[in-house]
Design a protein around this motif. Sequence first.
Motif, short mmCIF file in Angstrom:
data_model
loop_
_atom_site.label_atom_id
_atom_site.label_comp_id
_atom_site.label_asym_id
_atom_site.label_seq_id
_atom_site.Cartn_x
_atom_site.Cartn_y
_atom_site.Cartn_z
N TYR A 129 54.12 33.56 9.77
CA TYR A 129 55.31 33.67 10.61
C TYR A 129 55.78 35.11 10.75
O TYR A 129 56.97 35.38 10.95
N ASP A 130 54.85 36.05 10.65
CA ASP A 130 55.20 37.46 10.78
C ASP A 130 55.86 37.75 12.14
O ASP A 130 56.86 38.46 12.21
N GLU A 131 55.26 37.21 13.19
CA GLU A 131 55.80 37.47 14.53
C GLU A 131 57.18 36.84 14.69
O GLU A 131 58.09 37.45 15.26
N MET A 132 57.34 35.64 14.19
CA MET A 132 58.64 34.97 14.26
C MET A 132 59.68 35.76 13.48
O MET A 132 60.81 35.97 13.97
N GLU A 133 59.30 36.23 12.31
CA GLU A 133 60.23 37.00 11.48
C GLU A 133 60.68 38.26 12.20
O GLU A 133 61.88 38.60 12.21
N ALA A 134 59.74 38.96 12.81
CA ALA A 134 60.06 40.20 13.52
C ALA A 134 60.96 39.91 14.73
O ALA A 134 61.92 40.66 15.01
N THR A 135 60.67 38.83 15.44
CA THR A 135 61.47 38.45 16.60
C THR A 135 62.90 38.14 16.21
O THR A 135 63.86 38.62 16.83
N LEU A 136 63.06 37.36 15.17
CA LEU A 136 64.40 37.00 14.71
C LEU A 136 65.17 38.22 14.22
O LEU A 136 66.36 38.39 14.54
N GLU A 137 64.50 39.06 13.47
CA GLU A 137 65.18 40.24 12.93
C GLU A 137 65.66 41.16 14.05
O GLU A 137 66.79 41.67 14.00
N ASN A 138 64.82 41.36 15.04
CA ASN A 138 65.21 42.21 16.17
C ASN A 138 66.39 41.60 16.95
O ASN A 138 67.30 42.31 17.38
N MET A 139 66.36 40.28 17.11
CA MET A 139 67.46 39.60 17.78
C MET A 139 68.77 39.81 17.03
O MET A 139 69.80 40.18 17.61
#
Length: 369
Positions: A129-139
């Motif tokens: 879930y690296d991509e999901m984690e990065a997406t959420l953090e940026n949001m």
Amino acid sequence: MNKSIFSVVFLLLGLLGFSQTYEFQTIKDIEANPVISQDHTGTCWSFSTTSFLESEIIRTTGKHIDLSEMYNVRNTYPKKAWVYVMRQGKAQFGEGGLAHDVINSARDFGVVPQSVYKGKLDAEGKYNYDEMEATLENMLKSYVANPEKELSPKWREAVNAVLDTYMGENPTEFTYEGKKYTPKMFFESTKINPKDYVTISSFTHEPFYKPFLLDIPDNFSNGLFYNLPLDEFIQNIDNALDNGYTLALDCDVSEDTFAKKSGMAVIPENEADKRAILTEIKPEKVITPEYRQEKFESYATTDDHLMHIVGKVKDQKGNFYYKVKNSWGTNSGKDGYVYMSVPYMRLKAISVLVHKDGLSKKTKTTLGL
């Protein structure tokens, strides 16, 4: 001549006595579901504590249920996001968590079998879930970037939309063994009461026998820990295991002598033994409360990883080790398990979560449980 021969023989026997390869005897082995892998995720907290709950279900009902780890993760992320946003970015946001977060998730959202909610796998069939984690953090960072601008109430919907995309939507109703359940109904069927579980720890900067807020990065939900003297902390781990209770363990695994390959976790008395002690019995360091506290306050001990204590073994010299179920797959350690020495536990265990009835009578009474 004979005297010289005897001297050589005794010398060789002495050397052999200090370099014995480990031979283990099982002392206690409590039933748990098979070892699985958390893959490329930082969700050990859910894998370890879900395994713990599975063993609790076995203990109380005799049923073997494979619970979904990712269901707990899916329902904990919105809480993390809330804390991060409401604290205007002055909080950690990441994949980490602690054992009580799974208990809280089960209390608030129930649990489901793995067959009902697996989460989504990547192209290699693994959790990542690296991509999901990065997406959420940026949001989330964008939401708190301008505190003078009023925050849209739709940010929580946006977070859930990302989680649904990467992990899958939460099930609301499902059938298991011919019966329909909601997640909360299924949790009730396991007979687990969230109020029965406590986390114990041992640190000298807080009063003993009182609950306290442990200041570690993954404690985003402000979970409380009962503080015990170090000897009593270890005694309660032993008491729980001796009476058939497993424990969810939060500990530091950054030491060179926490060996992924050999499945040993030990604290050598002498630095020169760091390599040898992973395969041979060597003297271990005496761990005092003061030394433990020193290593915690200097960041030498941190809450790296959560696992599941399911038993005890003993080597041929009578030294005890805790049998700890890991979530790095069966190719690591001893078929997925780690044998952790008592000194390692005394130094590197941040805390354990256990059923309150697994505590000694003395501790349970003193804590008012």
